[in-house]
Structure formats: structure tokens, C-alpha cells
Design a protein around this motif. Structure first.
Motif, short mmCIF file in Angstrom:
data_model
loop_
_atom_site.label_atom_id
_atom_site.label_comp_id
_atom_site.label_asym_id
_atom_site.label_seq_id
_atom_site.Cartn_x
_atom_site.Cartn_y
_atom_site.Cartn_z
N UNK A 189 44.37 -31.13 21.17
CA UNK A 189 45.60 -30.58 21.75
C UNK A 189 46.20 -29.52 20.84
N UNK A 190 46.67 -28.43 21.44
CA UNK A 190 47.36 -27.39 20.68
C UNK A 190 48.54 -26.90 21.51
N UNK A 191 49.68 -26.74 20.85
CA UNK A 191 50.88 -26.22 21.51
C UNK A 191 51.26 -24.92 20.81
N UNK A 192 51.29 -23.83 21.56
CA UNK A 192 51.61 -22.51 21.01
C UNK A 192 53.03 -22.12 21.38
N UNK A 193 53.83 -21.68 20.41
CA UNK A 193 55.23 -21.35 20.68
C UNK A 193 55.39 -20.04 21.46
N UNK A 194 56.56 -19.83 22.00
CA UNK A 194 56.81 -18.67 22.86
C UNK A 194 56.81 -17.35 22.12
N UNK A 195 56.93 -17.40 20.78
CA UNK A 195 56.97 -16.16 20.01
C UNK A 195 55.61 -15.60 19.65
N UNK A 196 54.53 -16.33 19.97
CA UNK A 196 53.17 -15.86 19.66
C UNK A 196 52.66 -15.04 20.83
N UNK A 197 52.38 -13.74 20.58
CA UNK A 197 51.93 -12.84 21.63
C UNK A 197 50.48 -12.40 21.46
N UNK A 198 49.87 -12.82 20.36
CA UNK A 198 48.49 -12.39 20.12
C UNK A 198 47.72 -13.47 19.35
N UNK A 199 46.52 -13.77 19.82
CA UNK A 199 45.60 -14.66 19.12
C UNK A 199 44.34 -13.85 18.82
N UNK A 200 44.01 -13.72 17.55
CA UNK A 200 42.88 -12.88 17.16
C UNK A 200 41.54 -13.55 17.47
N UNK A 201 40.46 -12.82 17.21
CA UNK A 201 39.10 -13.27 17.52
C UNK A 201 38.77 -14.62 16.88
N UNK A 202 37.94 -15.39 17.55
CA UNK A 202 37.38 -16.66 17.06
C UNK A 202 38.44 -17.74 16.83
N UNK A 203 39.60 -17.61 17.40
CA UNK A 203 40.72 -18.49 17.07
C UNK A 203 40.41 -19.97 17.25
N UNK A 204 39.71 -20.33 18.35
CA UNK A 204 39.36 -21.73 18.61
C UNK A 204 37.85 -21.92 18.77
N UNK A 205 37.07 -21.02 18.26
CA UNK A 205 35.63 -21.15 18.42
C UNK A 205 35.12 -22.48 17.84
N UNK A 206 34.29 -23.16 18.61
CA UNK A 206 33.70 -24.41 18.12
C UNK A 206 34.61 -25.61 18.16
N UNK A 207 35.76 -25.48 18.82
CA UNK A 207 36.66 -26.63 18.99
C UNK A 207 36.15 -27.43 20.19
N UNK A 208 35.10 -28.16 19.99
CA UNK A 208 34.37 -28.79 21.09
C UNK A 208 35.12 -29.93 21.76
N UNK A 209 36.20 -30.43 21.17
CA UNK A 209 36.99 -31.51 21.77
C UNK A 209 38.27 -31.00 22.43
N UNK A 210 38.53 -29.72 22.34
CA UNK A 210 39.79 -29.15 22.84
C UNK A 210 39.90 -29.30 24.36
N UNK A 211 40.96 -29.98 24.79
CA UNK A 211 41.18 -30.21 26.22
C UNK A 211 42.50 -29.63 26.72
#
Length: 318
Positions: A189-211
Motif C-alpha cells: 500500500x502507498x498513499x501519495x499526498x496532494x502536493x506531489x505532481x511528478x513521480x520520476x522513472x522506476x518509482x515502483x519498479x519491482x514492487x510485486x506485492x503492490x495492490x
């Protein structure tokens, strides 16, 4: 040595197991010999306080010698000045916890990298940015408590933290650089705040359990390989003003079933949906005419899964 001076030297506690012994301590049983662990020579040998150029504060540096320590408490001041930085604990194989006071404003690059036993860390709100590789490959790290006040997280900060399951990023964060959570294979689980407008390359690569991904920003751009190999991800909704779906963003997301795409999208990059073998439904918020105008990279059969899915046009989000 006077009692007052001894207490000053004990401001940082090295709790190396139950007997407080490190590799530099003499293995003698007498109480007198055990006390020598706390003399000035031992203290300076194993922890260094570095005065900054302005002469206004110290950095507590582990100097790579605290190999037997399980628990470390950083003092808020030293020599009547605040301790404002922490560094030099990388590759400490037995370190499980470290207490960081509110006086600290920065952690050094790779400060705790490859601390293979570190399980939990709390980042005080006085720290406004997490440096490159700061907790890289801390494979036992399960819990990260990020406090309000943090603003930026730089690349590879939690790279390879394969035991990390969930992260709540405080609302004060506005910038997250690439590969921050790459290889966090237990992250669910990941919660991103409202002030984040950009996620760069490979940010969650290989997060095989991320739902579960919660995006509170009204507009966010996600770079290449953003969710590459996130094989547990089942659904995703792009923010309403998204214009480009980056290359390889969902490549290898074999459980992805549905995606919401806004009508503002004009380009879908190479292999954005490669190997998305479970993809069933695309919810497009525009007309069929707008969908047909999207530039979809089909080089060498790229994005074939996208064309096999059912597209629902003029979709309205609940």
C-alpha cells in the motif's frame, strides 16, 4: 574521569546486545573493565562528532565502526551545540533501531544503506529531505514513520527494502525522485499526498506485492517503468489532466484488469501495457473519436494487450 563528564560521553547510548560489548571492547568480566567502554577514547573511536563550517552544530557520524551495535540513540546536542546531522552507519549488520532527535535536519547520503537488520525508523519533522540511497538495501526494514515537515525524497532512498509493506507519505512532501521504492517487493500500500505532481522513472519498479495506490493529487505525471513488474496491481486510475502514458509504465503487470484513462491523454508510449495479460477493461473518459486520435506506440507489436481489452467510452468517474 568525573561523573558529570562520563554522563556527557554517554549521551549516545550504544546498546550492543545485553552486555554492551562491541568489537573494540575488551572481553573482561570485571565491572571496572566494562566501564572502560565509556571512556573518552572508546567514545571518540566509535562515534565522531563533526563540527560544521559555521560552527553552529555537529554531525554524529558512526564512522562505519559500530558493527556490533543493535540500538543507537543520537543525542540532541554535543558540547552545548545541537546535533544537526547523522551519517556513517551504512553496512552496520546488527543495527535494529536508531532514535533520531528533532534537532537533526539531515541524514547523509547512504547514511544507513545496507543495514541488513534495521527494522524500524522514524524520521522527525525537522528533516525536510531524504538523501540519495539513505536506506538503500535495508532488507529487514518493515516500518517507516515519516513525519509532517518532510518535503523531498531523493532517488533510491528505499531501494531494495524488500520487507517494507506500507508507507504513508506526509502531506508536506511535494517531490519524489526516481527509483525511491524500486525493488520493495513486499510493499502493498502507498498513499501519495496532494502536493506531489511528478513521480520520476522506476518509482515502483519491482514492487510485486503492490495492490493499493492512493493518489490525492489532482494531477500527477508518472515516468517510464513507473509500475514495471508490479504483478499484484489490479487497477489504476490516471489523474484527470494526464497527457502522456509513459513507456513501460505497466509492463509486466500481469494482474492488471482495469485502467481509467482521461480524455486529455494524447500519447501512450512503447510497451506501456506489455504483458498485461489480465487486462479486461479500459474506461476512457472521452469519445470513441478522441480515443482513435491517441498516438499509441505499436512498434513490434507493442501494447497489444491494450487492443484486446474492452474500451468503454464517455466513462464518468463515481
Amino acid at each position: 574521569m568525573k561523573t558529570k563528564e562520563i554522563y556527557k560521553l554517554l549521551a549516545v547510548a550504544f546498546l550492543c546486545g545485553s552486555v554492551l560489548i562491541t568489537s573494540s571492547c575488551k572481553e573482561e568480566e570485571s565491572s571496572d573493565s566494562i566501564k572502560t567502554q565509556y571512556d573518552e577514547a572508546y567514545f571518540l573511536e566509535n562515534l565522531t562528532f563533526i563540527l560544521n563550517e559555521e560552527g553552529t552544530g555537529y554531525e554524529a557520524n558512526g564512522t562505519g565502526k559500530l558493527l556490533d551495535c543493535e540500538h543507537v540513540i543520537i543525542p540532541s546536542e554535543y558540547n552545548s551545540l545541537p546535533v544537526i546531522g547523522v551519517d556513517g552507519f551504512a553496512h552496520s549488520p546488527k543495527l535494529k533501531t536508531i532514535d533520531i532527535p528533532d534537532s537533526v535536519t539531515y541524514l547523509g547520503i547512504s547514511a544507513f544503506a545496507s543495514c541488513s537488520a534495521l527494522k524500524e525508523i522514524t524520521i522527525p519533522g525537522s528533516i525536510t529531505w531524504l538523501t540519495h540511497d539513505v536506506f538503500k538495501n535495508c532488507k529487514a526494514l518493515e516500518t517507516v514513520n515519516l513525519q509532517e515537515g518532510l518535503e523531498s525524497i531523493f532517488d533510491d532512498a528505499f531501494y531494495g527494502c524488500s520487507s517494507l509493506k506500507s508507507v504513508v507519505i506526509p502531506e508536506t512532501v511535494t517531490y519524489i525522485q526516481g527509483s525511491v521504492f524500486q525493488g520493495c517487493s513486499s510493499l502493498e500500500t502507498i498513499v501519495l499526498p496532494k502536493g506531489v505532481y511528478n513521480l520520476d522513472d522506476y518509482i515502483f519498479e519491482g514492487c510485486s506485492s503492490l495492490k493499493n495506490i492512493t493518489i490525492n493529487s489532482s494531477s500527477i505525471t508518472i515516468g517510464k517503468y513507473g509500475f514495471y513488474g508490479c504483478s499484484s496491481l489490479e487497477k489504476f486510475a490516471f489523474t484527470p489532466s494526464t497527457k502522456t502514458i509513459s513507456a513501460f509504465i505497466f509492463s509486466g503487470c500481469t494482474s492488471l484488469k482495469e485502467v481509467i484513462i482521461p480524455e486529455t491523454v494524447t500519447k501512450i508510449g512503447y510497451d506501456a501495457f506489455a504483458s498485461c495479460t489480465s487486462l479486461e477493461t479500459i474506461y476512457f473518459e472521452g469519445s470513441e473519436e478522441k480515443w482513435n486520435k491517441i498516438s499509441i506506440d505499436t512498434t513490434n507489436g507493442s501494447n497489444g494487450c491494450l487492443f484486446e481489452a474492452n474500451v468503454i467510452f464517455n466513462y464518468v468517474r463515481p
